[in-house]
Design a protein around this motif. Structure first.
Motif, PDB file in Angstrom:
ATOM      1  N   UNK A 264      -3.792   0.815   3.653  1.00  0.00           N
ATOM      2  CA  UNK A 264      -4.158  -0.396   4.399  1.00  0.00           C
ATOM      3  C   UNK A 264      -4.425  -0.040   5.857  1.00  0.00           C
ATOM      4  N   UNK A 265      -5.483  -0.593   6.420  1.00  0.00           N
ATOM      5  CA  UNK A 265      -5.705  -0.456   7.868  1.00  0.00           C
ATOM      6  C   UNK A 265      -5.451  -1.812   8.515  1.00  0.00           C
ATOM      7  N   UNK A 266      -4.733  -1.790   9.623  1.00  0.00           N
ATOM      8  CA  UNK A 266      -4.208  -3.060  10.142  1.00  0.00           C
ATOM      9  C   UNK A 266      -4.757  -3.490  11.503  1.00  0.00           C
ATOM     10  N   UNK A 267      -5.580  -2.639  12.116  1.00  0.00           N
ATOM     11  CA  UNK A 267      -6.085  -3.014  13.437  1.00  0.00           C
ATOM     12  C   UNK A 267      -6.837  -4.346  13.338  1.00  0.00           C
ATOM     13  N   UNK A 268      -6.478  -5.272  14.208  1.00  0.00           N
ATOM     14  CA  UNK A 268      -7.074  -6.609  14.137  1.00  0.00           C
ATOM     15  C   UNK A 268      -8.364  -6.647  14.952  1.00  0.00           C
ATOM     16  N   UNK A 269      -9.403  -7.186  14.332  1.00  0.00           N
ATOM     17  CA  UNK A 269     -10.684  -7.319  15.011  1.00  0.00           C
ATOM     18  C   UNK A 269     -11.026  -8.791  15.153  1.00  0.00           C
ATOM     19  N   UNK A 270     -11.719  -9.108  16.189  1.00  0.00           N
ATOM     20  CA  UNK A 270     -12.031 -10.514  16.450  1.00  0.00           C
ATOM     21  C   UNK A 270     -13.082 -11.041  15.484  1.00  0.00           C
ATOM     22  N   UNK A 271     -13.165 -12.302  15.367  1.00  0.00           N
ATOM     23  CA  UNK A 271     -14.184 -12.897  14.510  1.00  0.00           C
ATOM     24  C   UNK A 271     -13.590 -14.018  13.700  1.00  0.00           C
TER      25      UNK A 271
ATOM     26  N   UNK B 123       0.824  -1.215   0.000  1.00  0.00           N
ATOM     27  CA  UNK B 123       0.000   0.000   0.000  1.00  0.00           C
ATOM     28  C   UNK B 123       0.856   1.263   0.000  1.00  0.00           C
ATOM     29  N   UNK B 124       0.265   2.368  -0.390  1.00  0.00           N
ATOM     30  CA  UNK B 124       0.982   3.650  -0.310  1.00  0.00           C
ATOM     31  C   UNK B 124       1.260   4.037   1.130  1.00  0.00           C
ATOM     32  N   UNK B 125       0.329   3.659   2.009  1.00  0.00           N
ATOM     33  CA  UNK B 125       0.566   3.934   3.420  1.00  0.00           C
ATOM     34  C   UNK B 125      -0.266   2.993   4.292  1.00  0.00           C
ATOM     35  N   UNK B 126       0.264   2.726   5.478  1.00  0.00           N
ATOM     36  CA  UNK B 126      -0.440   1.855   6.418  1.00  0.00           C
ATOM     37  C   UNK B 126      -0.875   2.669   7.637  1.00  0.00           C
ATOM     38  N   UNK B 127      -2.121   2.472   8.031  1.00  0.00           N
ATOM     39  CA  UNK B 127      -2.657   3.128   9.230  1.00  0.00           C
ATOM     40  C   UNK B 127      -3.206   2.055  10.156  1.00  0.00           C
ATOM     41  N   UNK B 128      -3.322   2.416  11.419  1.00  0.00           N
ATOM     42  CA  UNK B 128      -3.931   1.476  12.346  1.00  0.00           C
ATOM     43  C   UNK B 128      -5.434   1.373  12.052  1.00  0.00           C
ATOM     44  N   UNK B 129      -6.087   2.523  11.935  1.00  0.00           N
ATOM     45  CA  UNK B 129      -7.524   2.536  11.622  1.00  0.00           C
ATOM     46  C   UNK B 129      -7.873   3.755  10.767  1.00  0.00           C
ATOM     47  N   UNK B 130      -9.060   3.733  10.153  1.00  0.00           N
ATOM     48  CA  UNK B 130      -9.378   4.808   9.197  1.00  0.00           C
ATOM     49  C   UNK B 130      -9.299   6.207   9.808  1.00  0.00           C
ATOM     50  N   UNK B 131      -9.780   6.343  11.041  1.00  0.00           N
ATOM     51  CA  UNK B 131      -9.775   7.698  11.601  1.00  0.00           C
ATOM     52  C   UNK B 131      -8.376   8.187  11.987  1.00  0.00           C
ATOM     53  N   UNK B 132      -7.358   7.360  11.733  1.00  0.00           N
ATOM     54  CA  UNK B 132      -5.975   7.848  11.844  1.00  0.00           C
ATOM     55  C   UNK B 132      -5.538   8.547  10.560  1.00  0.00           C
ATOM     56  N   UNK B 133      -6.339   8.447   9.517  1.00  0.00           N
ATOM     57  CA  UNK B 133      -6.026   9.149   8.258  1.00  0.00           C
ATOM     58  C   UNK B 133      -6.465  10.604   8.428  1.00  0.00           C
ATOM     59  N   UNK B 134      -5.511  11.457   8.744  1.00  0.00           N
ATOM     60  CA  UNK B 134      -5.851  12.855   9.040  1.00  0.00           C
ATOM     61  C   UNK B 134      -6.059  13.639   7.749  1.00  0.00           C
ATOM     62  N   UNK B 135      -6.697  14.786   7.881  1.00  0.00           N
ATOM     63  CA  UNK B 135      -6.925  15.618   6.699  1.00  0.00           C
ATOM     64  C   UNK B 135      -5.592  16.084   6.105  1.00  0.00           C
ATOM     65  N   UNK B 136      -4.600  16.316   6.953  1.00  0.00           N
ATOM     66  CA  UNK B 136      -3.246  16.667   6.461  1.00  0.00           C
ATOM     67  C   UNK B 136      -2.695  15.573   5.547  1.00  0.00           C
ATOM     68  N   UNK B 137      -2.899  14.329   5.977  1.00  0.00           N
ATOM     69  CA  UNK B 137      -2.437  13.175   5.199  1.00  0.00           C
ATOM     70  C   UNK B 137      -3.176  13.119   3.857  1.00  0.00           C
ATOM     71  N   UNK B 138      -4.460  13.387   3.905  1.00  0.00           N
ATOM     72  CA  UNK B 138      -5.293  13.371   2.696  1.00  0.00           C
ATOM     73  C   UNK B 138      -4.798  14.426   1.703  1.00  0.00           C
TER      74      UNK B 138
END
Ligand SMILES: [Mg+2]
Length: 171
Positions: free
Chosen positions: A137-144, A9-24
């Protein structure tokens, strides 16, 4: 050696809301194609993760176009889309390009300004890369699903690719 660049990916984040407007702004993104399961919500969970609604509001305020694109079925996807008041493509068939390109056309934003966000390297990231759009890519692992052998194997391969990404970052 297998060319793995297409999976990075161009960048990896833990979760979507870590994608800040500055990053965008830095990536010159004007439109997002967003995966749902394990990206915006738990698998089959009708409610988005904490912070997702506010994050989408920030995008809206800044006139960033959004489309949901999920491989999940119509019922799941339409309900979730309605909740967030977003347009969507269900049964997206990622990583195949057809619906990703269709999604880009719906956004009415130049394709070079579009980014797909998802949790799966082999569907979201690979599909975005072969469609010539940006990929987060978002990498936070969720159960299931984590207990199945297939899923564990997949995560192991993803970890390998993620490590390659961080090596590339350090260069
Ligand atoms: Mg997903």
């Amino acid at each position: 050696m297998v060319k793995i660049k297409i999976f990075i990916p161009n960048k990896i984040f833990n979760k979507v809301n870590d994608i800040t407007y500055d990053e965008i702004k830095k990536f010159n993104i004007k439109g997002f194609l967003l995966d749902i399961d394990n990206t915006l919500a738990g698998h089959q969970d009708p409610n988005p993760f904490e912070g997702v609604v506010d994050w989408i509001e920030i995008l809206r305020k800044n006139d960033i176009k959004i489309l949901l694109i999920s491989n999940n079925g119509e019922e799941r996807v339409s309900k979730f889309a309605k909740l967030l008041k977003l347009d969507y493509i269900s049964k997206g068939n990622k990583p195949f390009k057809k619906n990703i390109i269709r999604g880009c056309n719906i956004l009415k934003v130049p394709h070079e300004n579009i980014c797909i966000v998802g949790d799966q390297i082999f569907t979201d990231i690979f599909g975005g890369n072969i469609s010539n759009i940006k990929t987060f890519l978002v990498t936070e692992v969720h159960t299931g699903l984590e207990n199945s052998i297939l899923f564990k194997t997949k995560r192991r391969i993803e970890k390998y690719i993620i490590n390659k990404y961080y090596k590339k970052e350090r260069r």
